[in-house]
Design a protein around this motif. Sequence first.
Motif, mmCIF file in Angstrom:
data_model
loop_
_atom_site.group_PDB
_atom_site.id
_atom_site.type_symbol
_atom_site.label_atom_id
_atom_site.label_comp_id
_atom_site.label_asym_id
_atom_site.label_seq_id
_atom_site.Cartn_x
_atom_site.Cartn_y
_atom_site.Cartn_z
ATOM 1 N N SER A 103 28.743 64.687 -19.801
ATOM 2 C CA SER A 103 28.543 64.539 -21.235
ATOM 3 C C SER A 103 28.726 65.995 -21.844
ATOM 4 O O SER A 103 29.474 66.094 -22.986
ATOM 5 C CB SER A 103 27.294 63.872 -21.892
ATOM 6 N N VAL A 104 28.313 66.837 -21.463
ATOM 7 C CA VAL A 104 28.462 68.322 -21.784
ATOM 8 C C VAL A 104 29.783 68.851 -21.777
ATOM 9 O O VAL A 104 30.581 69.381 -22.766
ATOM 10 C CB VAL A 104 27.482 69.251 -21.058
ATOM 11 N N HIS B 117 19.510 52.107 -17.815
ATOM 12 C CA HIS B 117 18.790 52.571 -19.075
ATOM 13 C C HIS B 117 19.737 53.806 -19.841
ATOM 14 O O HIS B 117 19.527 53.778 -21.204
ATOM 15 C CB HIS B 117 17.365 53.186 -18.581
ATOM 16 N N THR B 118 20.605 54.285 -19.106
ATOM 17 C CA THR B 118 21.208 55.555 -19.793
ATOM 18 C C THR B 118 22.874 55.178 -19.978
ATOM 19 O O THR B 118 23.405 55.705 -21.035
ATOM 20 C CB THR B 118 21.067 56.716 -18.837
ATOM 21 N N LEU B 119 23.250 54.223 -19.193
ATOM 22 C CA LEU B 119 24.643 53.792 -19.537
ATOM 23 C C LEU B 119 24.790 52.458 -19.891
ATOM 24 O O LEU B 119 26.034 51.913 -20.270
ATOM 25 C CB LEU B 119 25.559 53.943 -18.101
ATOM 26 N N GLY B 120 23.859 51.634 -19.851
ATOM 27 C CA GLY B 120 23.691 50.429 -20.407
ATOM 28 C C GLY B 120 23.952 49.324 -19.051
ATOM 29 O O GLY B 120 24.136 48.203 -19.456
ATOM 30 N N SER B 121 24.641 50.073 -17.982
ATOM 31 C CA SER B 121 24.931 49.070 -17.026
ATOM 32 C C SER B 121 25.191 49.968 -15.773
ATOM 33 O O SER B 121 25.270 51.142 -15.772
ATOM 34 C CB SER B 121 26.271 48.725 -17.326
ATOM 35 N N ASP B 122 24.922 49.462 -14.377
ATOM 36 C CA ASP B 122 25.205 49.931 -13.215
ATOM 37 C C ASP B 122 26.506 50.029 -12.728
ATOM 38 O O ASP B 122 26.772 50.382 -11.595
ATOM 39 C CB ASP B 122 23.979 49.552 -12.304
ATOM 40 N N ALA B 123 27.470 49.513 -13.611
ATOM 41 C CA ALA B 123 29.039 49.305 -13.214
ATOM 42 C C ALA B 123 29.292 50.633 -12.523
ATOM 43 O O ALA B 123 30.043 50.611 -11.761
ATOM 44 C CB ALA B 123 29.797 49.043 -14.136
ATOM 45 N N ALA B 124 28.839 51.814 -13.296
ATOM 46 C CA ALA B 124 29.498 53.020 -12.421
ATOM 47 C C ALA B 124 29.109 53.583 -11.126
ATOM 48 O O ALA B 124 29.867 54.028 -10.496
ATOM 49 C CB ALA B 124 29.181 54.047 -13.569
ATOM 50 N N CYS B 125 28.069 52.858 -10.516
ATOM 51 C CA CYS B 125 27.726 53.202 -9.333
ATOM 52 C C CYS B 125 28.144 51.675 -8.433
ATOM 53 O O CYS B 125 27.642 51.713 -7.211
ATOM 54 C CB CYS B 125 26.475 53.382 -9.118
ATOM 55 N N GLY B 126 28.716 50.821 -9.006
ATOM 56 C CA GLY B 126 29.024 49.596 -8.414
ATOM 57 C C GLY B 126 30.472 49.290 -8.110
ATOM 58 O O GLY B 126 30.892 48.113 -7.617
ATOM 59 N N THR C 77 22.463 50.008 -24.180
ATOM 60 C CA THR C 77 21.443 50.989 -23.859
ATOM 61 C C THR C 77 20.596 50.985 -25.345
ATOM 62 O O THR C 77 20.925 50.334 -26.397
ATOM 63 C CB THR C 77 21.822 52.458 -23.865
ATOM 64 N N GLU C 78 19.255 51.685 -25.262
ATOM 65 C CA GLU C 78 18.541 51.663 -26.502
ATOM 66 C C GLU C 78 19.178 52.314 -27.815
ATOM 67 O O GLU C 78 18.795 51.785 -28.592
ATOM 68 C CB GLU C 78 17.260 52.508 -26.083
ATOM 69 N N SER C 79 20.077 52.828 -27.578
ATOM 70 C CA SER C 79 20.753 53.673 -28.747
ATOM 71 C C SER C 79 22.269 52.780 -28.987
ATOM 72 O O SER C 79 23.039 53.172 -29.746
ATOM 73 C CB SER C 79 21.130 55.166 -28.600
ATOM 74 N N GLY C 80 22.814 52.357 -27.879
ATOM 75 C CA GLY C 80 24.307 51.784 -27.819
ATOM 76 C C GLY C 80 24.995 52.799 -27.389
ATOM 77 O O GLY C 80 26.289 52.728 -27.399
ATOM 78 N N LYS C 81 24.480 54.175 -27.145
ATOM 79 C CA LYS C 81 25.364 55.196 -26.653
ATOM 80 C C LYS C 81 24.681 55.624 -25.355
ATOM 81 O O LYS C 81 23.867 55.081 -24.790
ATOM 82 C CB LYS C 81 24.951 56.435 -27.675
ATOM 83 N N ILE C 82 25.287 56.561 -24.688
ATOM 84 C CA ILE C 82 24.935 57.397 -23.342
ATOM 85 C C ILE C 82 23.690 58.131 -23.735
ATOM 86 O O ILE C 82 23.363 58.750 -24.859
ATOM 87 C CB ILE C 82 25.828 58.394 -22.838
ATOM 88 N N VAL C 83 22.558 57.610 -23.079
ATOM 89 C CA VAL C 83 21.202 58.217 -23.365
ATOM 90 C C VAL C 83 20.989 59.374 -22.370
ATOM 91 O O VAL C 83 20.855 59.600 -21.285
ATOM 92 C CB VAL C 83 20.102 57.064 -23.103
ATOM 93 N N LEU C 84 20.747 60.504 -23.185
ATOM 94 C CA LEU C 84 20.540 61.759 -22.581
ATOM 95 C C LEU C 84 19.043 62.261 -22.923
ATOM 96 O O LEU C 84 18.397 62.967 -21.935
ATOM 97 C CB LEU C 84 21.469 62.968 -22.907
ATOM 98 N N GLY D 4 19.830 61.300 -27.908
ATOM 99 C CA GLY D 4 18.783 62.215 -27.331
ATOM 100 C C GLY D 4 19.225 63.344 -26.807
ATOM 101 O O GLY D 4 18.128 63.921 -26.112
ATOM 102 N N ALA D 5 20.387 63.895 -27.154
ATOM 103 C CA ALA D 5 20.932 64.944 -26.472
ATOM 104 C C ALA D 5 19.933 66.168 -26.789
ATOM 105 O O ALA D 5 19.995 67.255 -26.140
ATOM 106 C CB ALA D 5 22.411 65.138 -26.883
#
Length: 771
Positions: free
Chosen positions: A345-346, A158-167, A585-592, A274-275
């Motif tokens: 992100s920060v 939901h926040t990166l649009g994919s779980d690839a970063a933990c796979g 994701t809902e915004s096409g970006k990283i969702v914070l 959503g930052a």
Amino acid sequence: MIRRVPHASHWGSYTVLVEDNQIVGVEPLDIDPDPSPIIHSVADWAKPERRVLRPMVREGWLKAHEKGVFEGRGAGRGEDRFLALPWDEAEELVAGEIRRVIKDHGNDSIFAGSYGWTSSGRFHHAPSNLKRLLNLVGGYTGHVDTYSIAAGPVILRHTLGSDAACGGYANSLDSIAEHTKTLVVFGALTPRTAQIEAGGLGTHKLETHLRRIVERGVKVILISPSRDDLPHWVNADWWPIRPNTDTALCLGLAGEILAAGRHDAEFLNRCTSGADSYLSYLRGEADGQVKNARWAAEITGIGPGRIAALARAMVDTRSMITMSWSLQRAHHGEQPYWAALGLASVIGQIGLPGGGVGFGYSSLGGVGTHLNIGRSPAFSHGHKPNKAFIPVARITDLLENPGGSFTYEGQEYTYPDTRLVWWAGGNPYHHHQDLNRLDAAWKRPETIIVQDPMFTATVRRGDIILPATTSLERNDIGGNRRSDLVVAMGKCIEPLGEARSDHEIARAIAARLGVEEAFTEGRDEMGWIRHMYEGTRADAKARFGQEMPEFEEFWAKGWAQMPVKRMHSYLAEFREDPEGHRLETESGKIVLGSQMLADRQYADCPAHPTWLPPAEWLGAAAEDQLHLISNQPLGRLHSQLETADYSRSEKRHGREQARMHPDEAKKRGIADGNTVKVSSARGACYATATLTPTVARGVLVLPTGSWFTPGPDGVELSGNPNVLTPDIPTSALGQGCSAHTCLVRVEKVTGEIPDSDAVYMGSLQAPMAAE
Ligand SMILES: Nc1nc2c(c(=O)[nH]1)N[C@H]1C(S)=C(S)[C@@H](COP(=O)(O)OP(=O)(O)OC[C@H]3O[C@@H](n4cnc5c(=O)[nH]c(N)nc54)[C@H](O)[C@@H]3O)O[C@H]1N2
Ligand SMILES: Nc1nc2c(c(=O)[nH]1)N[C@H]1C(S)=C(S)[C@@H](COP(=O)(O)OP(=O)(O)OC[C@H]3O[C@@H](n4cnc5c(=O)[nH]c(N)nc54)[C@H](O)[C@@H]3O)O[C@H]1N2
Ligand SMILES: [Mo]
């Protein structure tokens, strides 16, 4: 004459030496720089003592079945004796139960989620064969996510649009070794867990990467309750954090950076959504609580000066955050992952070589060590015609609560009414939390079929038992999307007793249900293995122009190289051009800050990364309580090969070691090597105390996987931590398991305790008089 047979397991690829149908040795692959010692344990599979050697039925179940009684059929599970059955009768009982349950209750009433690691062979993969079979007769209730990762991938989807970063698709360790200056390790970076990869690992590379990180003088911070989570030769700064408080640390670090005006406003604007709500939470605008080093120090037990200094180092240098899977196997396990993403992100280095955040390095051996870009062999489940599923760790809830509702990823669903359970290749009496609660719910279904080579605690609690061969007794092919090799798994010895391969078991039932042809597609064992290899080989050629060897050459040599990519910077293209490479994701970006979560209003998973105290933690513990970390065992994979020498060598006095700080032991009058009773609100077990200053004060480390052995007074005898852990979901969003959220008490035991092994073996009561 000694035969040399290429073979593989989840802990690596090797050659088995066989003489007269006996295993006389195991040799690692010569291209593996750091082979796992567990490979030498596989000879134990060939010992008959703990194998299931023939099909069996539980006597009480059979009587009820013959009378057509369904009420209370499960009462004698784990107690009744078993009767041996000829295979054709076992097949007919299984096929009959499937027909009956489908006709009377529908396919949703068959639970075949059947979570478990089974063998590394991708063709005989037990759950895949089971699911393929049931899909041909209308489907089953399955599961989503895994015990390894659930909260993590769900929040990342939901926040990166994919779980690839933990796979295994975040920055490669090559890029970290080459570019990172400050490496912040949450959890572990250890060969202990990196020995393992699902489906087998060609070569073990973590240690090689760690040596390069050391040689380049990368500054490493280890944030973990255990100093043993990183090899001691990696000269790291150890921060013994209070378990389950990493979210607060990430928020405090981000808050420091924000307060100093060092946040990357440009990155936040361009690449995140959503930052505002997240930054305002860091500033304390909503709750009056500024998230800074001082605030985080209170919660985490880490000094505020260290936190503030690290915050500066992370923006001043190329910094990378790695977070183990363990952190999301905890109550509110979504939050540390999201908070780490917020912090990265920060800082604004996501997408740069050696910068940003990634999850699960060393949790499995393939994560980050090589990026397999080819198509690994897999055996298709076919199309699942019904939708019914549970989040994997909600198994007890499913059995307790037919018709009840649950939420998952923002939607609401209903638990089916389970009448039949078929478990193939997994051991819920190892992997599930709060085993005493599971044990009560486990009595409810009308029929439980268990298919395993070993006489596990789950087999002991089944009704119809199907003996599977181990991988040693059949041909197969191993490989994984994170492994560098595809590996041959040749048959080494003849099947023990009447055991059959997982494919053959499913094929025979398919024949009885009239779907054999669709199930086998006319291929036999070697036909399938060849077919699966050819798929991999053709893909490598078509997409990457890589020539893999002909099947015969591969089979004789034992392995073939997959197409891999060495240098990889995750989200580099997105960073370059977020509009052109929109995330899903809902915004096409990283969702914070998440609109979806704002709408749902889940108290346990708010709309931005948030510190939520877990159900049990040291911040709300009684004086004498410790936080239990039930991590992965060094000497084995989960409960597999638990009685082999390497696994035994990690036990003391026949029980698992409970590691704790000497100061904690002293307070309780416990000496090194004492037998201790560990108890929680849910149950108790015995273990052997090992005192070490490498475990943080306030913490007890007791690895998972010893064979569940309830003693006469209900106290578990072998040191199985899952009698202690709570069976609560991570949150309404992810519904993952919360194994690492658990407070316990420890006391010294005096007096005799029954021998765990003897009680276990006594409990088996294999088929007896009736034969
Ligand atoms: N407290 C606590 N609990 C945990 C965890 C934790 O960190 N803490 N970790 C969790 C995690 S990450 C995981 S992945 C789970 C693991 O849980 P499981 O995957 O259930 O554990 P395994 O012991 O690997 O079980 C595999 C079973 O497959 C059987 N098997 C092996 N080969 C074959 C075969 O060829 N055919 C068949 N039919 N069976 C075969 C083995 O005998 C064994 O019984 O545990 C989870 N439980
Ligand atoms: N030898 C061996 N290796 C294995 C397995 C095995 O059974 N045996 N199982 C494999 C499987 S299926 C999986 S999923 C992976 C799991 O891989 P991981 O999840 O990475 O492994 P764990 O051992 O559960 O946890 C790693 C460390 O995280 C730390 N930790 C726990 N809770 C916290 C916390 O709240 N905060 C911080 N900062 N640290 C914490 C603990 O000190 C623990 O030793 O391991 C795999 N590797
Ligand atoms: Mo796992």
